[in-house]
Design a protein around this motif. Structure first.
Motif, PDB file in Angstrom:
ATOM      1  N   GLU A 213       0.988  -1.134  -0.068  1.00 38.33           N
ATOM      2  CA  GLU A 213       0.093  -0.062   0.134  1.00 38.33           C
ATOM      3  C   GLU A 213       0.688   1.303   0.035  1.00 38.33           C
ATOM      4  N   LYS A 214       1.880   1.229   0.791  1.00 30.28           N
ATOM      5  CA  LYS A 214       2.847   2.484   0.772  1.00 30.28           C
ATOM      6  C   LYS A 214       3.785   2.654  -0.324  1.00 30.28           C
ATOM      7  N   ILE A 215       4.150   1.377  -0.992  1.00 33.53           N
ATOM      8  CA  ILE A 215       4.918   1.642  -2.195  1.00 33.53           C
ATOM      9  C   ILE A 215       3.901   2.003  -3.171  1.00 33.53           C
ATOM     10  N   LEU A 216       2.649   1.659  -3.494  1.00 29.17           N
ATOM     11  CA  LEU A 216       1.688   1.821  -4.512  1.00 29.17           C
ATOM     12  C   LEU A 216       1.496   3.373  -4.476  1.00 29.17           C
ATOM     13  N   GLY A 217       1.489   3.951  -2.975  1.00 26.63           N
ATOM     14  CA  GLY A 217       0.896   5.422  -2.958  1.00 26.63           C
ATOM     15  C   GLY A 217       2.162   6.507  -3.344  1.00 26.63           C
ATOM     16  N   THR A 218       3.500   5.802  -2.976  1.00 33.05           N
ATOM     17  CA  THR A 218       4.565   6.527  -3.523  1.00 33.05           C
ATOM     18  C   THR A 218       4.482   6.551  -4.907  1.00 33.05           C
ATOM     19  N   LEU A 219       4.510   5.292  -5.719  1.00 39.58           N
ATOM     20  CA  LEU A 219       4.360   5.342  -7.068  1.00 39.58           C
ATOM     21  C   LEU A 219       3.384   6.293  -7.693  1.00 39.58           C
ATOM     22  N   VAL A 220       2.154   6.387  -7.280  1.00 40.18           N
ATOM     23  CA  VAL A 220       1.008   7.204  -7.701  1.00 40.18           C
ATOM     24  C   VAL A 220       1.493   8.557  -7.694  1.00 40.18           C
TER      25      VAL A 220
END
Length: 240
Positions: A213-220
């Motif tokens: 969830e944190k990695i996806l948020g960063t990538l977005v």
């Protein structure tokens, strides 16, 4: 005397490192955010760091006032920054329009993805009471909602806001080091806000959300920066 000198040297060393980080370019921050979020999230999951009374509490003042309203503070400061820049140095109308276009695009990106993230959280999951298929209905009927997919809105917005602010600060510093006091003060306020968001990103990495969830948020967040400052800026380059 040796003890004092040793501690003073260490303080200076950390101060230099902190100052260098504060003035890192947006491109360097992009890579750093992806790297530290990925590594930090899995380390935090494995180690289970002890919770700090203030920073691990979602209701703390910084989270409620600054993080949850981060796009508001970002747009206020960037708008003020360029208004002061107009007073310090003549700017062509085209440049003003393009800055406003960036703020508009950033606002649309923020609005779109916060709604996408909320929609995923609300609808993509399963309730312990089988006949309810949304989080709101599930909670109303006393069920437990298990997410299939969630994206860290905190990481998305703080990464995007920091890259947005840093890019504009870099552009102003590239032209000439400002000697107009109100503009210098506004720049320092921007740096302070970036530091607050960096601090809260660390807290998010340590205490909240799962690693994906944190990695996806960063990538977005990085995607928004790439679209705005790499793609859109190629179509509408800022005049010097």
């Amino acid at each position: 005397h040796y003890f004092i000198q040793s501690n003073l040297s260490e303080i200076k060393m950390w101060n230099n490192r902190f100052t260098r980080w504060m003035y890192q370019s947006a491109d360097v921050r992009c890579k750093s955010y992806i790297f530290f979020t990925t590594i930090g999230s899995f380390v935090a999951r494995a180690v289970q760091f002890g919770r700090l009374p203030f920073f691990s509490d979602r209701t703390n003042f910084i989270n409620q006032v600054f993080v949850k309203q981060c796009w508001f503070w970002t747009t206020i400061l960037i708008t003020t920054l360029y208004a002061l820049r107009l007073l310090w140095k003549h700017t062509t109308p085209r440049k003003v329009y393009l800055i406003l276009l960036r703020v508009l695009f950033g606002t649309l990106y923020w609005y779109t993805f916060t709604n996408v993230i909320d929609g995923l959280k609300e609808n993509v999951g399963i309730c312990s009471v089988k006949e309810y298929n949304t989080e709101k209905l599930c909670a109303t009927e006393g069920g437990n909602w298990k997410y299939f997919m969630d994206i860290s809105g905190h990481m998305f917005m703080m990464v995007f806001c920091n890259l947005f602010i840093t890019t504009h600060l870099d552009e102003i510093l590239e032209e000439k080091k400002p000697d107009f006091l109100p503009l210098v003060i506004c720049q320092l306020m921007c740096r302070a806000l970036v530091t607050v968001f960096d601090l809260m990103m660390v807290c998010t990495i340590l205490y909240w959300h799962s690693p994906p969830e944190k990695i996806l948020g960063t990538l977005v967040g990085v995607l928004g920066y790439t679209l705005l400052f790499k793609k859109l800026s190629q179509l509408f380059p800022l005049p010097r």
